[in-house]
Design a protein around this motif. Structure first.
Motif, PDB file in Angstrom:
ATOM      1  N   UNK A   1       0.803  -1.228   0.000  1.00 48.05           N
ATOM      2  CA  UNK A   1       0.000   0.000   0.000  1.00 48.05           C
ATOM      3  C   UNK A   1       0.833   1.274   0.000  1.00 48.05           C
ATOM      4  N   UNK A   2       2.039   1.202   0.546  1.00 44.08           N
ATOM      5  CA  UNK A   2       2.872   2.396   0.612  1.00 44.08           C
ATOM      6  C   UNK A   2       3.803   2.563  -0.574  1.00 44.08           C
ATOM      7  N   UNK A   3       3.638   1.765  -1.610  1.00 46.53           N
ATOM      8  CA  UNK A   3       4.528   1.857  -2.773  1.00 46.53           C
ATOM      9  C   UNK A   3       4.364   3.208  -3.465  1.00 46.53           C
ATOM     10  N   UNK A   4       5.467   3.706  -3.977  1.00 47.70           N
ATOM     11  CA  UNK A   4       5.441   4.989  -4.677  1.00 47.70           C
ATOM     12  C   UNK A   4       4.869   4.803  -6.085  1.00 47.70           C
ATOM     13  N   UNK A   5       3.753   5.441  -6.351  1.00 50.91           N
ATOM     14  CA  UNK A   5       3.113   5.360  -7.667  1.00 50.91           C
ATOM     15  C   UNK A   5       2.839   6.776  -8.171  1.00 50.91           C
ATOM     16  N   UNK A   6       3.099   6.968  -9.433  1.00 51.94           N
ATOM     17  CA  UNK A   6       2.797   8.246 -10.062  1.00 51.94           C
ATOM     18  C   UNK A   6       1.826   8.006 -11.222  1.00 51.94           C
ATOM     19  N   UNK A   7       0.601   8.394 -10.999  1.00 59.02           N
ATOM     20  CA  UNK A   7      -0.423   8.195 -12.034  1.00 59.02           C
ATOM     21  C   UNK A   7      -0.263   9.251 -13.118  1.00 59.02           C
ATOM     22  N   UNK A   8      -0.209   8.792 -14.347  1.00 62.98           N
ATOM     23  CA  UNK A   8      -0.096   9.710 -15.474  1.00 62.98           C
ATOM     24  C   UNK A   8      -1.482  10.211 -15.874  1.00 62.98           C
ATOM     25  N   UNK A   9      -1.652  11.507 -16.044  1.00 63.46           N
ATOM     26  CA  UNK A   9      -2.972  12.024 -16.440  1.00 63.46           C
ATOM     27  C   UNK A   9      -3.332  11.585 -17.859  1.00 63.46           C
ATOM     28  N   UNK A  10      -4.621  11.453 -18.095  1.00 58.87           N
ATOM     29  CA  UNK A  10      -5.103  11.080 -19.417  1.00 58.87           C
ATOM     30  C   UNK A  10      -4.980  12.271 -20.358  1.00 58.87           C
ATOM     31  N   UNK A  11      -4.470  12.017 -21.533  1.00 61.33           N
ATOM     32  CA  UNK A  11      -4.343  13.076 -22.534  1.00 61.33           C
ATOM     33  C   UNK A  11      -5.161  12.709 -23.774  1.00 61.33           C
ATOM     34  N   UNK A  12      -5.598  13.708 -24.472  1.00 61.43           N
ATOM     35  CA  UNK A  12      -6.383  13.454 -25.669  1.00 61.43           C
ATOM     36  C   UNK A  12      -7.862  13.350 -25.357  1.00 61.43           C
ATOM     37  N   UNK A  13      -8.595  12.824 -26.307  1.00 59.46           N
ATOM     38  CA  UNK A  13     -10.035  12.683 -26.181  1.00 59.46           C
ATOM     39  C   UNK A  13     -10.416  11.207 -26.138  1.00 59.46           C
ATOM     40  N   UNK A  14     -11.362  10.845 -25.265  1.00 64.19           N
ATOM     41  CA  UNK A  14     -11.826   9.454 -25.267  1.00 64.19           C
ATOM     42  C   UNK A  14     -12.539   9.140 -26.578  1.00 64.19           C
ATOM     43  N   UNK A  15     -12.279   7.986 -27.120  1.00 60.71           N
ATOM     44  CA  UNK A  15     -12.894   7.603 -28.379  1.00 60.71           C
ATOM     45  C   UNK A  15     -14.363   7.257 -28.208  1.00 60.71           C
ATOM     46  N   UNK A  16     -15.025   6.925 -29.293  1.00 65.16           N
ATOM     47  CA  UNK A  16     -16.440   6.537 -29.211  1.00 65.16           C
ATOM     48  C   UNK A  16     -16.593   5.200 -28.506  1.00 65.16           C
ATOM     49  N   UNK A  17     -17.809   4.915 -28.089  1.00 64.09           N
ATOM     50  CA  UNK A  17     -18.078   3.643 -27.429  1.00 64.09           C
ATOM     51  C   UNK A  17     -17.849   2.490 -28.400  1.00 64.09           C
ATOM     52  N   UNK A  18     -17.401   1.359 -27.852  1.00 67.15           N
ATOM     53  CA  UNK A  18     -17.140   0.196 -28.701  1.00 67.15           C
ATOM     54  C   UNK A  18     -18.412  -0.336 -29.350  1.00 67.15           C
ATOM     55  N   UNK A  19     -19.540  -0.109 -28.703  1.00 65.54           N
ATOM     56  CA  UNK A  19     -20.813  -0.575 -29.249  1.00 65.54           C
ATOM     57  C   UNK A  19     -21.717   0.619 -29.520  1.00 65.54           C
ATOM     58  N   UNK A  20     -22.338   0.689 -30.695  1.00 66.68           N
ATOM     59  CA  UNK A  20     -23.183   1.844 -31.025  1.00 66.68           C
ATOM     60  C   UNK A  20     -24.589   1.763 -30.442  1.00 66.68           C
ATOM     61  N   UNK A  21     -24.992   0.598 -29.921  1.00 70.28           N
ATOM     62  CA  UNK A  21     -26.362   0.455 -29.446  1.00 70.28           C
ATOM     63  C   UNK A  21     -26.422  -0.569 -28.322  1.00 70.28           C
ATOM     64  N   UNK A  22     -27.525  -0.529 -27.577  1.00 68.74           N
ATOM     65  CA  UNK A  22     -27.734  -1.498 -26.494  1.00 68.74           C
ATOM     66  C   UNK A  22     -27.836  -2.901 -27.068  1.00 68.74           C
TER      67      UNK A  22
END
Length: 262
Positions: free
Chosen positions: A52-73
């Motif tokens: 739990x005490x491990x040093x972690x550096x989360x990289x921020x998300x860059x760019x735009x999220x793409x479209x959903x993998x599925x277009x419909x329910x």
């Protein structure tokens, strides 16, 4: 700054107290957020198999999220029913149960075996030089039909159970895919609304700043407007990561590999 304005008679006592309360509230939120970040990093480290005490550096998300993998329910439900590993495992169980029924039914059919023999003799006048034999041997255990029919019934029962379990599981994974799709679509729409709110908050801040410069608004009005901008931008970041998480949940629900797993 508020203390300086109060000392110079620009603002009243109530405005000074208001500024002090706002500062104290901001400091409290900062302390809480630092604690939340520390706990979140510990949870992330644990999920990754680290202490739990491990040093972690989360990289921020860059760019735009793409479209959903599925277009419909409907598409999400269909993919889930076809690709989820649990459903595939039950399909194999159904195949095995089907083979079990076929094997049990074969016991009602007579066992027929062909047999043949060819013999060649030399040096004996009493023995035929060449002899051949061809025949068919059939066996049918009619006295064991009670056990055989019982075995067929048992095999059919296992097959029916496997088919029922498969139907229930398919309904469940379809429901999970539907829920994941709705959550992802909702998160996508919420992100769009949050981005619109940022534009509105920035425009409000611009107007309030102009009023302050014209002595038509107080510095606290500017601070409030700036706080609204900060809040709106924070909601955009929250909405962005909510969408990323929802997309990952949709991929899991439909049995689709995540980007890092491809």
């Amino acid at each position: 700054e508020a203390q300086s304005l109060f000392d110079n008679g620009v603002i009243g006592k109530n405005d000074l107290l208001r500024a002090g309360l706002a500062l104290a509230s901001s400091k409290q939120r900062e302390i809480q957020m630092r604690g939340n970040v520390l706990l979140a990093r510990g949870q992330l480290a644990t999920l990754m198999g680290e202490p739990p005490g491990a040093e972690l550096r989360a990289e921020p998300f860059t760019g735009e999220p793409g479209p959903l993998d599925e277009p419909s329910i409907a598409g999400a439900e269909t993919r889930a029913a076809a690709q989820r590993l649990e459903v595939r495992a039950l399909d194999r169980s159904i195949d095995q149960a089907d083979h079990g029924v076929a094997a049990a039914q074969k016991k009602l059919i007579p066992q027929v075996n062909a047999m043949g023999n060819y013999t060649h003799f030399e040096g004996s006048q009493f023995q035929q030089a060449n002899a051949a034999f061809v025949g068919v041997f059939a066996s049918w255990d009619v006295w064991d039909w009670g056990t055989t029919t019982s075995g067929i019934s048992s095999a059919n029962a296992k097959l029916d159970q496997a088919r029922i379990a498969r139907k229930r599981l398919e309904d469940q994974v379809r429901l999970e895919a539907r829920q994941a799709f709705v959550n992802a679509e909702t998160a996508r729409e919420a992100l769009g609304v949050a981005r619109t709110a940022v534009s509105q908050a920035e425009e409000n801040f611009r107007i309030v700043t102009k009023k302050f410069e014209a002595a038509a608004a107080t510095s606290f009005d500017v601070v409030d407007a700036e706080a609204l901008v900060t809040q709106a931008r924070g909601q955009v970041e929250t909405g962005l990561y909510d969408l990323l998480i929802a997309r990952a949940a949709l991929a899991r629900a439909t049995g689709t590999a995540l980007p890092g797993e491809r």
